[in-house]
Motif scaffolding. Structure first.
Motif, PDB file in Angstrom:
ATOM      1  N   MET A 167     -18.747 -33.555  -9.087  1.00  0.00           N
ATOM      2  CA  MET A 167     -20.038 -33.134  -9.646  1.00  0.00           C
ATOM      3  C   MET A 167     -20.136 -31.613  -9.625  1.00  0.00           C
ATOM      4  O   MET A 167     -20.039 -30.999  -8.568  1.00  0.00           O
ATOM      5  N   HIS A 177     -15.912 -24.959 -11.382  1.00  0.00           N
ATOM      6  CA  HIS A 177     -17.218 -24.634 -10.795  1.00  0.00           C
ATOM      7  C   HIS A 177     -17.070 -23.388  -9.912  1.00  0.00           C
ATOM      8  O   HIS A 177     -17.060 -23.453  -8.691  1.00  0.00           O
ATOM      9  N   ALA A 237     -19.141 -34.109   2.594  1.00  0.00           N
ATOM     10  CA  ALA A 237     -18.658 -33.684   3.915  1.00  0.00           C
ATOM     11  C   ALA A 237     -17.968 -32.336   3.793  1.00  0.00           C
ATOM     12  O   ALA A 237     -17.239 -32.091   2.836  1.00  0.00           O
ATOM     13  N   GLY A 238     -18.206 -31.490   4.780  1.00  0.00           N
ATOM     14  CA  GLY A 238     -17.568 -30.178   4.769  1.00  0.00           C
ATOM     15  C   GLY A 238     -18.555 -29.089   5.090  1.00  0.00           C
ATOM     16  O   GLY A 238     -19.600 -29.332   5.702  1.00  0.00           O
ATOM     17  N   GLY A 298     -26.385 -34.699   1.525  1.00  0.00           N
ATOM     18  CA  GLY A 298     -26.262 -36.119   1.878  1.00  0.00           C
ATOM     19  C   GLY A 298     -27.626 -36.758   2.133  1.00  0.00           C
ATOM     20  O   GLY A 298     -27.917 -37.854   1.644  1.00  0.00           O
ATOM     21  N   PRO A 335     -28.319 -30.197  -6.651  1.00  0.00           N
ATOM     22  CA  PRO A 335     -26.997 -30.844  -6.555  1.00  0.00           C
ATOM     23  C   PRO A 335     -27.098 -32.345  -6.258  1.00  0.00           C
ATOM     24  O   PRO A 335     -26.358 -33.148  -6.843  1.00  0.00           O
ATOM     25  N   SER A 339     -26.460 -23.615   1.102  1.00  0.00           N
ATOM     26  CA  SER A 339     -26.532 -23.549  -0.369  1.00  0.00           C
ATOM     27  C   SER A 339     -27.507 -24.589  -0.916  1.00  0.00           C
ATOM     28  O   SER A 339     -28.131 -25.357  -0.163  1.00  0.00           O
ATOM     29  N   LEU A 360     -24.897 -30.121 -12.697  1.00  0.00           N
ATOM     30  CA  LEU A 360     -25.746 -29.126 -12.021  1.00  0.00           C
ATOM     31  C   LEU A 360     -25.782 -27.811 -12.803  1.00  0.00           C
ATOM     32  O   LEU A 360     -26.870 -27.259 -13.059  1.00  0.00           O
ATOM     33  N   PHE A 406     -22.607 -41.639   6.329  1.00  0.00           N
ATOM     34  CA  PHE A 406     -21.535 -41.410   7.305  1.00  0.00           C
ATOM     35  C   PHE A 406     -21.451 -39.912   7.599  1.00  0.00           C
ATOM     36  O   PHE A 406     -21.503 -39.089   6.682  1.00  0.00           O
ATOM     37  N   THR A 439     -18.148 -31.609  -2.529  1.00  0.00           N
ATOM     38  CA  THR A 439     -17.698 -30.547  -1.625  1.00  0.00           C
ATOM     39  C   THR A 439     -16.961 -29.432  -2.383  1.00  0.00           C
ATOM     40  O   THR A 439     -16.165 -29.707  -3.281  1.00  0.00           O
ATOM     41  N   LEU A 481     -14.052 -21.464   1.168  1.00  0.00           N
ATOM     42  CA  LEU A 481     -14.198 -22.732   1.909  1.00  0.00           C
ATOM     43  C   LEU A 481     -12.962 -23.611   1.795  1.00  0.00           C
ATOM     44  O   LEU A 481     -12.880 -24.673   2.427  1.00  0.00           O
ATOM     45  N   VAL A 510     -11.077 -31.566   5.697  1.00  0.00           N
ATOM     46  CA  VAL A 510     -12.111 -32.604   5.645  1.00  0.00           C
ATOM     47  C   VAL A 510     -11.770 -33.625   4.552  1.00  0.00           C
ATOM     48  O   VAL A 510     -11.901 -34.842   4.751  1.00  0.00           O
ATOM     49  N   LEU A 514     -15.098 -27.047  -5.702  1.00  0.00           N
ATOM     50  CA  LEU A 514     -15.189 -28.403  -6.226  1.00  0.00           C
ATOM     51  C   LEU A 514     -13.926 -28.934  -6.906  1.00  0.00           C
ATOM     52  O   LEU A 514     -13.436 -30.006  -6.555  1.00  0.00           O
ATOM     53  N   VAL A 541     -11.523 -37.745   4.844  1.00  0.00           N
ATOM     54  CA  VAL A 541     -12.439 -38.522   4.000  1.00  0.00           C
ATOM     55  C   VAL A 541     -11.637 -39.374   2.998  1.00  0.00           C
ATOM     56  O   VAL A 541     -11.924 -40.561   2.796  1.00  0.00           O
TER      57      VAL A 541
END
Ligand SMILES: NC(=O)c1ccc[n+]([C@@H]2O[C@H](COP(=O)([O-])OP(=O)(O)OC[C@H]3O[C@@H](n4cnc5c(N)ncnc54)[C@H](O)[C@@H]3O)[C@@H](O)[C@H]2O)c1
Ligand SMILES: O=C(O)C[C@H](O)C(=O)O
Length: 320
Positions: free
Chosen positions: A144, A176, A79-80, A15, A235, A230, A148, A33, A120, A92, A99, A123, A103
């Motif tokens: 995304m 991903h 976020a996460g 972020g 990214p 990570s 990457l 945010f 996040t 995760l 989250v 993905l 969001v």
């Protein structure tokens, strides 16, 4: 004309880097945010104070209130929680799904016209869940990863061939995760597909196979080196490339996790595919044809994503 508004949901490593890049490139005014009090405010102020030296015109604001993202043109979601060494991205899923719910609802209620880019992990399942929770149109919500993964592939190929990465193209499709599909036939140096370059003797199959595997393991390689989290520079750069394609109606052809319903033999799911991104969001999914072997690898990856989506439905009944 007012500057575009870019809302960054999550003001952690990615972020903060997104905010810095968006300001440096003058893509618009930035709202950071995060639920962590002080973090988005501190990063916004720090980046704003680099403005006089860099000479960019952009305002930056940090907040814990979703009301501040109202009217955003673009929302990029990081976020996460990131993984640590020994974890897979899929580990995760449970924590980041919760989250995505808050969001998604925050975006639905405050920025329903935004183009949303989810970053996040894991993905493909998270972008699916974010779309479900937000209720935004499918063409305005994407993930995304392919940009990457393809950038990593291009970097390794440029090193191998000792050429400028500007002359290397690559497409990494599928989910991903460990099953991602770097497509050698659709990846080129100066327009020459990689299998032809092997035939020409510029590299050999063994080296190419090793690069393909290094690309698949690219995220884990960085996690192993950083130890506390990570990758975030590449990214964030990839996320900004997608946001810029939308804001400037560039019609970029970029691989991303998009909603596919019909193309590539897929029915109503998110997974990494080649797309065109312009002012209409995901304007097109490119229905490429694959060989039998490529299709088998892609199907394997698609099935892995489907398994994660089913796991999300098992955790949150509202998604079932
Ligand atoms: N798609 C990709 O290619 C890719 C690449 C790298 C990282 N990632 C993923 O991106 C995510 C973020 O990575 P990072 O390095 O920035 O992590 P980070 O821990 O540095 O930042 C995450 C931020 O999210 C915030 N957060 C947590 N819950 C929140 C909530 N409910 N609302 C708002 N903010 C909340 C945290 O306070 C933290 O500041 C991770 O899940 C990571 O795995 C994906
Ligand atoms: O590997 C990770 O966990 C982060 C990200 O998905 C990456 O590919 O860098």
């Amino acid at each position: 004309m007012a500057r575009p508004k870019i809302a960054l949901i999550g003001a952690g490593q990615i972020g903060g880097t997104l905010a810095h890049l968006a300001a440096l490139k003058e893509l618009g005014d930035v709202v950071l945010f995060d639920i962590a009090e002080g973090t988005p405010e501190g990063k916004a102020l720090d980046i704003a104070e680099s403005g006089p030296s860099e000479g960019f015109d952009a305002t930056l604001k940090g907040t814990q209130s979703y009301a501040d993202i109202a009217g955003a043109d673009v929302c990029i979601v990081t976020a996460g929680v990131p993984r640590k060494p020994g974890m897979s991205r899929d580990d995760l899923l449970g924590i980041n799904l919760k989250v995505m719910k808050s969001v998604g609802e925050g975006i639905r209620d405050n920025a329903p016209d935004a183009f949303v880019i989810c970053i996040t992990n894991p993905l493909d399942a998270m972008v699916w869940a974010l779309r479900e929770f937000s209720g935004l149109p499918h063409n305005k919500v994407c993930g995304m990863a392919g940009v990457l993964d393809s950038a990593r592939f291009r970097h390794f190929l440029a090193e191998e061939f000792d050429v400028s990465m500007k002359d290397v193209t690559a497409f990494v499709l599928g989910g991903h995760g460990d099953t991602m599909v770097p497509l050698t036939r659709y990846s080129t140096v100066a327009g020459i597909p990689l299998p032809d370059l092997v035939k020409m003797g510029w590299t050999n199959q063994e080296n190419l196979d090793a690069i393909v595997q290094r690309t698949r393991d690219g995220g884990a390689e960085i996690v192993g080196l950083l130890k506390t989290g990570s990758a975030f520079y590449a990214p964030a750069t990839a996320g900004i490339e997608m946001a810029e394609a939308y804001l400037k109606d560039q019609k970029r052809v970029l691989p991303c996790a998009a909603y596919v319903d019909g193309a590539l033999g897929l029915k109503g799911m998110y997974v990494g595919v080649p797309t065109v991104i312009g002012a209409g969001g995901i304007e097109r999914v490119i229905d490429i044809k694959m060989t039998k072997d490529e299709q088998a690898m892609f199907d394997n990856s698609v099935n892995a994503v489907k398994g994660l989506v089913e796991a999300c439905k098992g955790i949150d009944n509202s998604l079932a």
